[in-house]
Design an enzyme around this catalytic site. Structure first.
Site, PDB file in Angstrom:
ATOM      1  CE  LYS A  52       5.430   5.074 -20.899  1.00 45.23           C
ATOM      2  NZ  LYS A  52       6.227   4.200 -19.782  1.00 45.23           N
ATOM      3  CE  LYS A  85      10.059  -1.786 -18.656  1.00 44.79           C
ATOM      4  NZ  LYS A  85       9.087  -3.104 -18.633  1.00 44.79           N
TER       5      LYS A  85
HETATM    6  P1  NAP Z   1      -1.447   3.080 -15.346  1.00 39.98           P
HETATM    7  O1  NAP Z   1      -2.364   2.171 -14.967  1.00 39.98           O
HETATM    8  O2  NAP Z   1      -1.844   4.017 -16.596  1.00 39.98           O
HETATM    9  O3  NAP Z   1      -1.235   4.131 -14.179  1.00 39.98           O
HETATM   10  C1  NAP Z   1      -0.511   5.383 -14.441  1.00 39.98           C
HETATM   11  C2  NAP Z   1      -0.413   6.049 -12.958  1.00 39.98           C
HETATM   12  O4  NAP Z   1       0.516   7.387 -13.525  1.00 39.98           O
HETATM   13  C3  NAP Z   1      -1.559   6.461 -12.277  1.00 39.98           C
HETATM   14  O5  NAP Z   1      -1.323   6.693 -11.033  1.00 39.98           O
HETATM   15  C4  NAP Z   1      -2.013   7.688 -12.979  1.00 39.98           C
HETATM   16  O6  NAP Z   1      -2.915   8.573 -12.131  1.00 39.98           O
HETATM   17  C5  NAP Z   1      -0.652   8.397 -13.057  1.00 39.98           C
HETATM   18  N1  NAP Z   1      -0.637   9.690 -13.846  1.00 39.98           N
HETATM   19  C6  NAP Z   1      -0.594   9.734 -15.144  1.00 39.98           C
HETATM   20  N2  NAP Z   1      -0.497  10.856 -15.838  1.00 39.98           N
HETATM   21  C7  NAP Z   1      -0.316  11.689 -14.681  1.00 39.98           C
HETATM   22  C8  NAP Z   1      -0.231  13.053 -14.544  1.00 39.98           C
HETATM   23  N3  NAP Z   1       0.024  13.891 -15.570  1.00 39.98           N
HETATM   24  N4  NAP Z   1      -0.104  13.725 -13.337  1.00 39.98           N
HETATM   25  C9  NAP Z   1      -0.145  12.726 -12.280  1.00 39.98           C
HETATM   26  N5  NAP Z   1      -0.379  11.373 -12.310  1.00 39.98           N
HETATM   27  C10 NAP Z   1      -0.433  10.932 -13.579  1.00 39.98           C
HETATM   28  O7  NAP Z   1      -0.127   2.449 -15.764  1.00 39.98           O
HETATM   29  P2  NAP Z   1       0.726   1.180 -15.122  1.00 39.98           P
HETATM   30  O8  NAP Z   1       0.292   0.127 -16.275  1.00 39.98           O
HETATM   31  O9  NAP Z   1       0.581   1.094 -13.715  1.00 39.98           O
HETATM   32  O10 NAP Z   1       2.186   1.689 -15.715  1.00 39.98           O
HETATM   33  C11 NAP Z   1       2.857   2.524 -14.751  1.00 39.98           C
HETATM   34  C12 NAP Z   1       4.400   2.486 -15.305  1.00 39.98           C
HETATM   35  O11 NAP Z   1       4.907   1.257 -15.379  1.00 39.98           O
HETATM   36  C13 NAP Z   1       4.353   3.044 -16.767  1.00 39.98           C
HETATM   37  O12 NAP Z   1       5.701   3.864 -16.917  1.00 39.98           O
HETATM   38  C14 NAP Z   1       4.555   1.861 -17.568  1.00 39.98           C
HETATM   39  O13 NAP Z   1       5.292   2.022 -18.850  1.00 39.98           O
HETATM   40  C15 NAP Z   1       5.373   0.823 -16.424  1.00 39.98           C
HETATM   41  N6  NAP Z   1       5.186  -0.701 -16.865  1.00 39.98           N
HETATM   42  C16 NAP Z   1       3.737  -1.134 -16.826  1.00 39.98           C
HETATM   43  C17 NAP Z   1       3.497  -2.615 -16.785  1.00 39.98           C
HETATM   44  C18 NAP Z   1       2.400  -3.237 -17.161  1.00 39.98           C
HETATM   45  O14 NAP Z   1       2.232  -4.315 -17.577  1.00 39.98           O
HETATM   46  N7  NAP Z   1       1.271  -2.370 -17.043  1.00 39.98           N
HETATM   47  C19 NAP Z   1       4.998  -3.302 -16.872  1.00 39.98           C
HETATM   48  C20 NAP Z   1       6.024  -2.702 -16.598  1.00 39.98           C
HETATM   49  C21 NAP Z   1       6.307  -1.365 -16.455  1.00 39.98           C
HETATM   50  P3  NAP Z   1      -4.378   8.306 -12.465  1.00 39.98           P
HETATM   51  O15 NAP Z   1      -4.899   7.131 -11.715  1.00 39.98           O
HETATM   52  O16 NAP Z   1      -5.029   9.857 -11.963  1.00 39.98           O
HETATM   53  O17 NAP Z   1      -4.784   8.379 -13.829  1.00 39.98           O
END
Ligand code: NAP
Length: 293
Positions: free
Chosen positions: A239, A171
């Site tokens: 990150k 990744k």
């Molecule tokens: P996001 O929308 O920012 O969601 C993050 C999630 O983590 C939410 O459920 C958030 O809860 C939770 N969270 C954050 N800090 C926390 C804490 N301290 N304790 C408990 N829960 C916590 O992120 P995303 O875009 O879905 O991405 C999720 C993962 O997939 C990341 O590792 C990212 O790098 C990876 N990713 C993302 C993409 C993309 O295009 N977005 C593509 C590939 C991979 P709350 O809702 O309460 O904030």
């Protein structure tokens, strides 16, 4: 049908969990901010009050969280996932964390009879919604084979990469190229704009050429439209660049371009672009060139 738990219903986890629910799995979900679970309750999922409750109700738990801090927060403590394990559990962590962090989580999980697969994804919110993500898996091959159908509800391209941490490593290899391409696209667009070219025309030339891709096409749309609504939030790319640098250090690899890109994303974060799409690196470079962005 397997009882599945899903923790982390953000931009990616929300639509991914919906695909698991639509495939007919008995689903229990949890999100720190409970409002984000509403669409899953509408699909028939049980909304748990803690990761512990998710674990207690599930045979397989999926996590899709921001980073290793968030994963550890979901794992540990009185209300954490590990506190709810009553029988051998499979845990599939689809968050992007480093290979070293994954291996540490795997060792910790094993103490509690939990078998961890690292299964980060490529593809953004569109493929997460369509169930066409790429999924790269590390961990025990036998465990992976048993979860193939479940992973297939969320992804179309599924790769078994090897032992724990292998999914996490590939990744980072992949995202290294994504960051470099979008950073270089932004630099090219700023060079053209500063020289007086029409940004849309620069975009047309790039998309007609051999360097075009789905990624480049979507990011040109963001830049020419000045629309940085997040598909992949910049704070996550920042990150991931940090994880690449840490991993390169522990493997003895020089990543000079990635190091510069990490610094650029540091600057973008400091300038208030953290929650925008990572293509918002463009206004930062534009500003450095004395353009309005
Ligand atoms: P996001 O929308 O920012 O969601 C993050 C999630 O983590 C939410 O459920 C958030 O809860 C939770 N969270 C954050 N800090 C926390 C804490 N301290 N304790 C408990 N829960 C916590 O992120 P995303 O875009 O879905 O991405 C999720 C993962 O997939 C990341 O590792 C990212 O790098 C990876 N990713 C993302 C993409 C993309 O295009 N977005 C593509 C590939 C991979 P709350 O809702 O309460 O904030």
């Amino acid at each position: 049908m397997t009882k599945v738990g899903f923790i982390g219903l953000g931009l990616m986890g929300g639509p991914m969990a919906a695909n698991v629910a639509r495939a007919g799995y008995e689903l229990t979900v949890f999100n720190r901010t409970p409002e984000k679970a509403k669409h899953l309750a509408d699909l028939g999922a049980y909304v748990a009050g803690s990761p512990k409750e998710v674990a207690a109700r599930s045979e397989v738990v999926i996590t899709m969280l921001a980073d290793a801090v968030a994963v550890t927060a979901a794992l540990e403590g009185e209300a954490g996932l590990l506190a709810g394990v009553a029988q051998p559990l499979v845990w599939i962590d689809m968050s992007t964390v480093s290979p070293d962090e994954t291996r540490a989580l795997s060792a910790r999980a094993m103490e509690a009879n939990v078998d961890l697969l690292d299964a980060p994804v490529f593809g953004s919110t569109g493929p997460a919604t369509d169930g066409t993500l790429g999924i790269m898996v590390g961990g025990t091959e036998k465990t992976f084979e048993r979860q193939r159908d479940l992973l297939g509800t969320m992804g179309k391209h599924i790769f078994y990469m090897g032992p724990s941490g292998s999914g996490a490593l590939v990744k980072l290899c992949f995202n290294l190229m994504v960051a470099a391409q979008v950073e270089s696209l932004a630099e090219a667009m700023v060079l053209g704009a500063k020289g007086g070219l029409d940004l849309r025309q620069v975009g047309q030339v790039i998309t007609a050429s051999g360097i075009n891709s789905n990624l480049i096409e979507r990011k040109i749309e963001n830049i020419t439209g000045g629309d940085y609504a997040p598909a992949f939030p910049l704070r996550h790319m920042h990150k991931d660049l940090g994880l690449m640098i840490d991993t390169a250090k522990s493997l003895g690899v020089a990543l000079p371009t990635t190091a510069v890109n990490h610094q650029m994303f540091n600057a973008a974060k400091a300038r208030g672009h953290a929650d925008e799409d990572f293509s918002a690196i463009y206004p930062v470079i534009a500003e450095m060139a004395g353009l309005g962005g």
